[in-house]
Design a protein around this motif. Structure first.
Motif, PDB file in Angstrom:
ATOM      1  N   ASN A   1       0.849  -1.182   0.000  1.00 53.48           N
ATOM      2  CA  ASN A   1       0.000   0.000   0.000  1.00 53.48           C
ATOM      3  C   ASN A   1       0.891   1.240   0.000  1.00 53.48           C
ATOM      4  O   ASN A   1       1.474   1.612   1.011  1.00 53.48           O
ATOM      5  CB  ASN A   1      -0.892  -0.040   1.240  1.00 53.48           C
ATOM      6  CG  ASN A   1      -1.906   1.070   1.253  1.00 53.48           C
ATOM      7  OD1 ASN A   1      -1.736   2.076   0.566  1.00 53.48           O
ATOM      8  ND2 ASN A   1      -2.959   0.891   2.026  1.00 53.48           N
TER       9      ASN A   1
ATOM     10  N   THR B   1       0.183   4.374  -0.358  1.00 54.48           N
ATOM     11  CA  THR B   1      -0.331   5.470   0.483  1.00 54.48           C
ATOM     12  C   THR B   1       0.192   5.328   1.908  1.00 54.48           C
ATOM     13  O   THR B   1       0.529   6.304   2.576  1.00 54.48           O
ATOM     14  CB  THR B   1      -1.870   5.430   0.549  1.00 54.48           C
ATOM     15  OG1 THR B   1      -2.356   4.835  -0.641  1.00 54.48           O
ATOM     16  CG2 THR B   1      -2.440   6.812   0.727  1.00 54.48           C
ATOM     17  N   GLN B   2       0.239   4.082   2.325  1.00 51.81           N
ATOM     18  CA  GLN B   2       0.708   3.854   3.682  1.00 51.81           C
ATOM     19  C   GLN B   2       2.222   4.017   3.766  1.00 51.81           C
ATOM     20  O   GLN B   2       2.754   4.488   4.766  1.00 51.81           O
ATOM     21  CB  GLN B   2       0.306   2.448   4.104  1.00 51.81           C
ATOM     22  CG  GLN B   2       0.104   2.323   5.599  1.00 51.81           C
ATOM     23  CD  GLN B   2      -0.207   0.895   5.960  1.00 51.81           C
ATOM     24  OE1 GLN B   2      -0.677   0.104   5.132  1.00 51.81           O
ATOM     25  NE2 GLN B   2       0.049   0.554   7.191  1.00 51.81           N
TER      26      GLN B   2
HETATM   27  C1  LIG Z   1      -3.786   1.970   2.125  1.00 53.30           C
HETATM   28  O1  LIG Z   1      -3.585   2.591   3.396  1.00 53.30           O
HETATM   29  C2  LIG Z   1      -4.451   3.696   3.646  1.00 53.30           C
HETATM   30  C3  LIG Z   1      -4.035   4.326   4.953  1.00 53.30           C
HETATM   31  O2  LIG Z   1      -3.284   3.488   5.710  1.00 53.30           O
HETATM   32  C4  LIG Z   1      -5.882   3.187   3.678  1.00 53.30           C
HETATM   33  O3  LIG Z   1      -6.750   4.273   3.904  1.00 53.30           O
HETATM   34  C5  LIG Z   1      -6.193   2.561   2.325  1.00 53.30           C
HETATM   35  O4  LIG Z   1      -7.469   2.010   2.367  1.00 53.30           O
HETATM   36  C6  LIG Z   1      -5.190   1.460   2.008  1.00 53.30           C
HETATM   37  N1  LIG Z   1      -5.421   1.008   0.648  1.00 53.30           N
HETATM   38  C7  LIG Z   1      -5.431  -0.257   0.339  1.00 53.30           C
HETATM   39  C8  LIG Z   1      -5.678  -0.589  -1.082  1.00 53.30           C
HETATM   40  O5  LIG Z   1      -5.259  -1.122   1.183  1.00 53.30           O
END
Ligand SMILES: *[C@@H]1O[C@H](CO)[C@@H](O)[C@H](O)[C@H]1NC(C)=O
Ligand SMILES: *[C@@H]1O[C@H](CO)[C@@H](O)[C@H](O)[C@H]1NC(C)=O
Ligand SMILES: *[C@@H]1O[C@H](CO)[C@@H](O)[C@H](O)[C@H]1NC(C)=O
Ligand SMILES: *[C@@H]1O[C@H](CO)[C@@H](O)[C@H](O)[C@H]1NC(C)=O
Length: 858
Positions: free
Chosen positions: A261, A263-264
């Protein structure tokens, strides 16, 4: 004869030049020729099929896309071919090594080479040829690494690849070998570091931590490429170890974005970090092409179009001008090649029909100074990096950049506006405010440094206004607003609490404020490299020159004079004895009477010799001569030394500075009092120190807020000493000199207690290092010294510690000569006394004689 041969030479030269420039046929008179190399050895069983496909494609392209031009095609199934000048373009399908060989041949003739080659092959120079590796889906990583290394995507000299089980042994050896390929572009040395990839999270973390915390960034560099199944753990550990900072660069290659992920991932990036994230964007669906045939067609078609365009352009120009002009302005071979290559590359990038399915997206995190963009209702929001799209990679085009992969390394703060804190404290910061209390203009040493930093690190700044509190008495700094530049150096030992708050609360990024490096503030602030080191000195009354009356005595010390007199007193009698006892005279029947046989004559003779006068008599005996000869030698040395020294004393009068060191001051031999300025580093140091002389210095010191005329008068009076920064004392001395036109003060020789002054940043500021590097560079270049010197007092005749008498032109005056007149007077007076004595003696004798005679008369 000679003229003739020179003429011929010139002719040959002109011909060679002329023929070289036009040695290739214009597209208007001859059809272009394409060489097609299909390496049989390389393709093996695929050869026949590829040949058929290519032939067919070329015919189709010539039929459909070539307009107004002709193309001859020659096919070869081997690679060692010498292309002559008639060729325009070479299309090759061959192994990596063979492709580079072909390129070397083709380069000499400046032909265009379109090469299709092995995967993991370093691309041919991007501005001279087009290379397309035959990448299979899923194994493109080694090629990406090679491209990063050979393209100028990053300017790394070293790189470390952190990887885990993601690579099987096969891939690792491919990566290693692809990275060790030599190419003529960059030399980047690459090290590989395998990290633990245990499934147990805790164990993995601990092991990665162990590997990274002992990583020798100093010697290996801090450029990392991370290729891992679970990059999250690595970024987490690296952040924890503070390895993601302004000096390091991290490139994460995420090959399976569905498992990671992103974003994380970026939430781990801290302010100041340089991180780029590459994600595999390969999506296999109907919109992309897998086959090579489509690629061949597109490539050849683009070439045909570029050729048609060139011919069309040449025709247009040719029709408008004469033949001679045409010869001089037509494209050279190189220009023709570059033109076609540019066209083909542009079309491949922009209007690609056979889009390759393999495709990676590169994003860069913007972090530097970003925090200050995110204000909300005047309050700063929490730091969050943003990702910007910086490049894409696909096998055909290689890297296509939209921005720098590491934008902050290339452009520093990228022209962001960062808030700074500043306040008026001349000459470090000279700030003027308007009525509303806003900063109107500023200059001074800190401001000079700030401006230089802004240029070097590419930022603009905005002064964070501190509201002047109503309770003004708290800060003496804010009070005087009208200060001129040549005011003396004020304190750097205190910080208004408002300003301190700005920095401790991280509201500003930088304090352009000169502040003494001191532990009180070191706990709550970060200091940069010291911009200046100020030493303390003592201002003492200028000692009077020594009287010149005894100048003639000063060349020798007292014991030398005593010794000399004793020698003088002894040498006469000694000489007399030796001379008298010598048997020489008996042998030659000389009567021992008169001359040197009288002891006083001997004395006077020796005395005359000392003053380099001759004498009536000279000894005849060898023993006597030896004594006299030796004496003459002694005289030579004594007199020469005396003369030399006397001249020196005449020219450089001696001054005695009564107190030169703190040690002498506290020993109180001279009865001086002294004072220091309150609220200074010195004061606080003296209170804390345990060094004995400083303790004693502190015990009997007076303090003053600022140096007043009263204090200066006391110094002038001769029994007081002011202790302060030397620069401050020089300012005082300069001011006094301008007022009185007399040099009444001087500085002691010893400087003590260095006070370091630095600029300030909030604690844990990630930018401390980059600011320090820039400041260090400024120091090395002498900028800061120059800026400081603008605020130092000008040199005048008081600033040198030597005498005030003009040394160069000193002419001897009566003052200097008074000593010898004194001697003369003493001599005359002595002579008068002696004459009186002699007269008395004579009288007495006469009386005596008459007394003696009297009885006889009876
Ligand atoms: C990735 O991480 C973010 C924040 O940690 C979260 O909001 C998001 O749903 C995650 N995306 C996936 C595809 O797991
Ligand atoms: C150039 O090519 C065209 C068509 O391909 C052909 O008709 C023409 O004869 C050729 N010219 C020369 C000089 O070879
Ligand atoms: C400063 O940053 C801007 C934005 O990235 C960039 O366009 C500019 O070229 C940079 N200037 C310098 C001198 O690097
Ligand atoms: C030395 O004397 C000459 C002539 O009298 C004068 O021009 C010069 O300025 C003097 N130099 C100094 C240092 O006083």
């Amino acid at each position: 004869m000679a003229q003739k041969s020179i003429g011929i030479l010139i002719l040959i030269f002109v011909w060679v030049k002329y023929s070289q420039a036009n040695d290739f046929p214009s597209l208007l008179v001859a059809n272009a020729t394409m060489g097609v190399i299909i390496d049989h050895e390389y393709l093996g069983i695929e050869y026949e099929k590829t040949f058929e496909v290519l032939k067919e494609t070329i015919e189709r392209v010539i039929r459909e896309d070539l307009r107004g031009a002709g193309l001859n095609v020659k096919y070869y199934s081997w690679t060692k071919i010498n292309f002559n000048k008639d060729f325009t373009v070479v299309f090759s399908i061959a192994s990596c090594a063979a492709t580079w060989e072909i390129f070397e041949h083709v380069r000499k003739e400046r032909l265009l080479l379109l090469a299709i080659t092995d995967p993991d092959c370093p691309r041919l120079p991007l501005h001279e040829a087009l290379t397309i590796p035959r990448i299979k889906i899923g194994v493109e990583l080694p090629q990406i690494l090679v491209d990063i290394r050979t393209s100028h995507s990053v300017n790394w000299k070293t790189a470390t690849i952190l990887y885990d089980d993601i690579f099987d042994r096969d891939t690792i050896s491919r990566v290693a070998s692809s990275l060790s390929v030599e190419s003529d572009s960059l030399a980047m040395s690459v090290s590989l570091l395998k990290l633990n990839s245990s499934t147990d999270l805790y164990e993995r973390r601990e092991n990665i931590k162990k590997s990274l915390s002992t990583f020798p960034t100093r010697s290996v560099g801090a450029n990392f490429m991370v290729i891992a199944t679970i990059p999250m753990t690595i970024i987490e550990v690296a952040t924890e170890l503070n390895m993601i900072n302004t000096a390091s660069q991290w490139l994460f290659l995420v090959s399976n974005p569905r498992k990671t992920n992103v974003t994380q991932l970026i939430t781990y990036i801290k302010e100041g970090g340089n991180v780029a994230i590459a994600t595999n964007n390969t999506i296999i669906d109907g919109s992309c092409s897998l086959g090579e045939n489509c690629l061949y067609h597109e490539l050849l078609k683009n070439f045909a179009m570029s050729l048609s365009k060139l011919v069309r352009e040449e025709e247009t120009i040719y029709s408008q001008i004469s033949d001679e002009e045409w010869e001089s302005i037509r494209l050279t071979k190189r220009e023709r090649r570059d033109n076609m290559l540019e066209f083909i590359k542009d079309r491949l990038r922009d209007v690609q029909q056979c889009k390759p399915c393999v495709n990676w997206k590169f994003e860069s995190a913007e972090t530097w100074g970003l925090r200050f963009d995110n204000t909300e209702g005047g309050k700063l929001k929490a730091f969050k990096p943003i990702l910007t799209y910086s490049a894409v990679w696909d096998p055909i085009n290689g890297f296509v950049h939209y921005d720098n992969l590491f934008p902050h390394i290339a452009h520093g703060f990228r022209n962001r506006t960062i808030p700074i804190a500043i306040y008026h404290n001349p000459p470090w910061q000279i700030v003027s405010y308007n009525e509303a209390g806003e900063v109107k203009s500023m200059r001074g040493i800190s401001v000079n440094i700030l401006n230089e930093l802004a240029v070097k690190l590419n930022f603009t700044y905005a002064v964070h206004n501190v509201e002047r509190s109503g309770n003004r008495t708290t800060y003496s700094f804010w009070d005087d607003f009208n200060v001129t530049a040549d005011d003396d150096m004020k304190a750097t030992f205190g910080l208004p609490s408002d300003v301190l708050e700005l920095l401790t609360e991280n509201t500003v990024l930088f304090g352009a404020i000169a502040l003494t490096v001191h532990e009180t503030y070191e706990k709550v602030l970060n200091f940069t490299f010291p911009i200046s080191v100020q030493a303390y000195g003592m201002m003492i009354p200028r000692p009077k020159e020594l009287s010149r009356l005894y100048l003639f005595l000063s060349p020798f010390t007292v014991d030398t004079w005593v010794c000399l007199s004793l020698t003088m007193a002894l040498i006469g009698p000694l000489f007399y004895v030796v001379h008298y006892l010598s048997p020489y005279h008996e042998h030659h029947h000389i009567t021992k009477k008169g001359g040197l046989f009288k002891i006083q004559n001997c004395f006077w003779y020796m005395y005359g010799a000392l003053l380099q006068q001759g004498g009536m008599y000279l000894p005849r005996s060898d023993s006597g001569r030896i004594i006299v000869g030796t004496w003459w030698l002694v005289v030579l040395v004594v007199i020469t030394t005396y003369c030399g020294n006397l001249v020196a004393f005449l020219t450089f009068p001696k001054m005695e500075i009564p107190v030169n060191t703190v040690g002498q001051l506290v020993n109180q031999k001279h009865g001086f009092t002294w004072s220091i300025r309150s609220n200074t580093y010195l004061e606080s140091y003296l209170k804390e120190t345990e060094i004995e002389k400083y303790v004693r210095l502190n015990d009997s010191t007076e303090t003053h807020d600022s140096v007043t005329n009263g204090t200066i008068s006391r110094v002038r009076g001769g029994k007081h000493i002011i202790i302060d920064w030397e620069t401050n004392l020089l300012h005082i001395m300069r001011k006094e000199f301008l007022e009185t036109d007399k040099c009444e003060f001087t500085l002691s020789n010893e400087k003590f207690l260095d006070e370091k002054i630095g600029l300030i940043l909030p604690t844990n500021s990630p930018y401390l290092n980059i600011f320090n590097n820039e400041i260090y560079r400024m120091l090395q270049m002498g900028f800061i010294q120059k800026w400081l010197s603008e605020y130092l007092p000008k040199k005048d005749r008081c600033s040198s510690k030597a005498s005030s008498i003009e040394i160069e032109n000193h002419t001897v005056n009566l003052k200097d000569m008074q000593g010898c007149f004194l001697v003369l007077v003493i001599g005359i007076i002595a002579a008068l006394f002696v004459i009186v004595f002699e007269c008395c003696c004579k009288r007495y004798r006469v009386l005596d004689e008459t007394k003696l005679i009297k009885p006889f008369v009876k």
